[in-house]
Write an enzyme that holds these catalytic residues in place. Structure first.
Site, PDB file in Angstrom:
ATOM      1  N   CYS A   1       0.800  -1.225   0.000  1.00 33.60           N
ATOM      2  CA  CYS A   1       0.000   0.000   0.000  1.00 33.60           C
ATOM      3  C   CYS A   1       0.833   1.275   0.000  1.00 33.60           C
ATOM      4  CB  CYS A   1      -0.923   0.000   1.219  1.00 33.60           C
ATOM      5  SG  CYS A   1      -2.109  -1.367   1.233  1.00 33.60           S
TER       6      CYS A   1
ATOM      7  N   ASN B   1     -10.411   0.986   1.981  1.00 30.53           N
ATOM      8  CA  ASN B   1      -8.960   0.960   1.795  1.00 30.53           C
ATOM      9  C   ASN B   1      -8.685   0.764   0.297  1.00 30.53           C
ATOM     10  OD1 ASN B   1      -6.238   0.453   1.665  1.00 30.53           O
ATOM     11  ND2 ASN B   1      -6.214  -1.122   3.265  1.00 30.53           N
TER      12      ASN B   1
ATOM     13  N   HIS C   1      -1.664  19.772   7.000  1.00 36.98           N
ATOM     14  CA  HIS C   1      -2.614  18.710   6.670  1.00 36.98           C
ATOM     15  C   HIS C   1      -1.902  17.359   6.705  1.00 36.98           C
ATOM     16  CE1 HIS C   1      -5.355  21.891   5.401  1.00 36.98           C
ATOM     17  NE2 HIS C   1      -4.366  22.388   4.675  1.00 36.98           N
TER      18      HIS C   1
ATOM     19  N   HIS D   1      -2.451   6.974   5.403  1.00 34.02           N
ATOM     20  CA  HIS D   1      -3.022   5.865   4.633  1.00 34.02           C
ATOM     21  C   HIS D   1      -4.224   5.263   5.345  1.00 34.02           C
ATOM     22  CE1 HIS D   1      -3.623   2.149   2.564  1.00 34.02           C
ATOM     23  NE2 HIS D   1      -3.081   1.406   3.510  1.00 34.02           N
TER      24      HIS D   1
ATOM     25  N   HIS E   1      12.542   0.977   5.011  1.00 32.63           N
ATOM     26  CA  HIS E   1      12.314  -0.423   4.642  1.00 32.63           C
ATOM     27  C   HIS E   1      12.833  -1.319   5.760  1.00 32.63           C
ATOM     28  CE1 HIS E   1      11.709  -3.968   2.310  1.00 32.63           C
ATOM     29  NE2 HIS E   1      11.598  -3.342   1.154  1.00 32.63           N
TER      30      HIS E   1
ATOM     31  N   HIS F   1     -14.231   5.750   5.338  1.00 32.50           N
ATOM     32  CA  HIS F   1     -15.675   5.579   5.401  1.00 32.50           C
ATOM     33  C   HIS F   1     -16.301   5.566   4.011  1.00 32.50           C
ATOM     34  CE1 HIS F   1     -19.868   7.069   5.780  1.00 32.50           C
ATOM     35  NE2 HIS F   1     -19.883   6.329   6.877  1.00 32.50           N
TER      36      HIS F   1
END
Length: 534
Positions: free
Chosen positions: A256, A456, A419, A423, A335, A452
């Site tokens: 993702c 995802n 802001h 994710h 990573h 909502h």
């Protein structure tokens, strides 16, 4: 993807406010107004003290230079005109020296400017909005899961509980092949999903920017679980007839957070190729990756992942600065793949009945927290004001000197960013970042509302969140945005943008038809009545 770890974690509801007010006795009115000044030590708000300290330290160099400049100007005003005339004559008789010094100055300035990294601008971006016919309310989800015959009663009950606590609404989308009974998870239907979402986002992008596909010199596509031959990037080249010498890349299996990795790759390529447009496409494919087994750790993605895609147009042309929305400031990638536990915490495999799915480890949140700590430790010095860095360094030294008795100072990232686009992997990850970074509910609103409304959507979720902020009319010139995403491997990646103007929502924004209903209040995974405020 993290909400399984928040199953038993409900939202705390504050109570007792009304009873407290009822218990307070009304004070009698004062007969005379007090002439004394208020006690500032009692009424001062600590956050303003902190902001003042931040302003003072951050502008310390400027504050020191101002008196120096005033002194220089005063001295120059008192200089005798004859002295200035003598200086000019002296320079005239040393023309060779002046020319040599000027040449060195021009050469050094040119080399310095050429070595500076080229600015990368986000001209615009577009998010795919699926048609209403692909909506999957909870009742439909559970009904189809039951009728397909692939799940036992325990698995069905588990999925029901996940949905109720997931933070997803009733209007998220699944691909057409999974709406059919029985479902049709084939290579052909997976290609159809990929084409629908990628081309839908790209059509909107080219329409809103006016850029011709032939002008694109770099193409980067990321999709973690669906990697056909020819590749997804080749499908885009074929559809839009991109030029033959385009630099195209297809990233697979990177989870993702691959959207930020794609940005990083595009940025590096734009440092090499002058006056070039780069297109980045971030998506995930669900059709062939639906899990039809009963292992609970593999059922979670079924409940959370939904259809989505985003396409971004980047440019290194100086002329594009005037129309661009944002400038890319930083990309920081972490990573943790060298650690075996981190490597296997999000793992695609077969279950005991040879059903393929993505398994999520119970240690996922702990591993994500470690990756986040490393990422923000690296990012902090790049974005935090000097005041926050000094406070952190001071407490760190004091902690070493006093054998760990000093409480560590957590930098206030609200001073660095206006802001936050976290994710939308699940409720738990949003809750934890809100808590650990000391954020306010408005800072994670875009993430919660995106989860909502769209679920995802993997690597494209941070762009739906940015679109939400724009649709709410909150993006102002100079505002800085932090996009942060987590992915398999295990990775935590961040991108920092700065708004170049007051940004309005792009045409055909994914929130165009529903922003008036947001934000909604979510309690224990269920949304209440939509708010009337826009």
């Amino acid at each position: 993807m993290f909400s399984v770890l928040g199953l038993n974690k409900g939202r705390r509801m504050e109570s007792g406010g009304a009873s407290k007010e009822a218990g307070q006795q009304e004070r009698p009115p004062q007969l005379r107004e007090s002439r004394r000044l208020p006690d500032f030590l009692q009424s001062v708000n600590l956050k303003y003290v902190k902001l003042g300290y931040h302003y003072l330290i951050t502008h310390l160099l400027t504050l020191l230079l101002i008196p120096l400049m005033v002194v220089i100007l005063l001295e120059a005003a008192q200089t005798d005109p004859d002295d200035l005339r003598q200086l000019w004559l002296h320079l005239q008789y040393n023309l060779v020296t002046i020319l040599v010094c000027s040449a060195f100055l021009v050469f050094g300035t040119t080399v310095y400017i050429m070595r500076l990294p080229r600015p990368v601008y986000l001209v615009d971006y577009a998010c795919y909005r699926p048609p209403a016919k692909l909506e999957v309310p909870f009742q439909m989800f559970m009904s189809h899961s039951h009728l397909c015959g692939a799940f036992n009663e325990s698995a069905l009950e588990f999925q029901r509980r996940i949905l109720e606590r997931s933070g997803l609404g009733q209007e998220t989308y699944l691909p057409a092949a999974l709406h059919d009974l029985p479902p049709r998870p084939s290579m052909a239907t997976a290609r159809e999903e990929a084409e629908e979402v990628m081309f839908g986002a790209l059509d909107n992008l080219f329409k809103s920017t006016g850029v011709k596909p032939k002008d694109v010199g770099i193409l980067v596509v990321n999709c973690s679980l669906f990697n056909p031959t020819p590749s997804l990037s080749a499908m885009i080249v074929n559809r839009y007839k991109l030029r033959g010498n385009i630099k195209s890349f297809n990233l697979g299996g990177m989870g993702c957070s691959a959207g930020v990795i794609s940005l990083d790759l595009a940025r590096d390529l734009l440092q090499v190729h002058r006056a070039t447009y780069a297109v980045v496409v971030s998506t995930e494919n669900i059709t062939q990756n639906w899990y039809f087994g009963n292992r609970k750790s593999m059922l979670i993605p079924n409940c959370l992942f939904r259809v989505g895609a985003a396409a971004m147009l980047l440019s290194n042309r100086s002329a594009d600065r005037r129309r661009a929305k944002y400038k890319l400031l930083h990309v920081v990638r972490t990573h943790r793949g060298a650690d075996d536990g981190a490597f296997r915490c999000v793992y695609q495999e077969q279950d005991e009945k040879n059903k393929v799915g993505v398994s999520l480890s119970k240690d996922l949140m702990a591993i994500a927290g470690e990756a986040l700590k490393i990422n923000i430790t690296t990012l902090g010095p790049l974005v935090l004001p000097i005041s926050e860095q000094l406070l952190f360094f001071t407490t760190l030294v004091a902690k070493k000197l006093f054998n760990g008795k000093v409480k560590p100072y957590i930098p206030d990232f609200k001073l660095a960013f206006d802001h936050f686009c976290i994710h939308a992997g699940g409720r738990a990850v949003i809750d934890e970042l809100e808590k650990n970074l000391h954020l306010l509910p408005e800072h994670v609103e875009a993430s919660r509302m995106t989860l909502h409304r769209f679920g995802n959507t993997s690597s494209s979720s941070i762009w739906y969140e940015l679109a939400y902020t724009e649709a709410m009319g909150r993006m102002r010139k100079g505002h800085r945005v932090w996009q942060i995403a987590f992915g398999s491997g295990f990775k935590c990646n961040s991108a920092v943008w700065q708004a170049l103007r007051n940004v309005k929502a792009s045409p055909d924004s994914p929130w165009e038809d529903c922003i008036h209903r947001y934000p909604v209040e979510i309690v224990d995974g269920f949304s209440t009545q939509p708010s009337e405020q826009k």
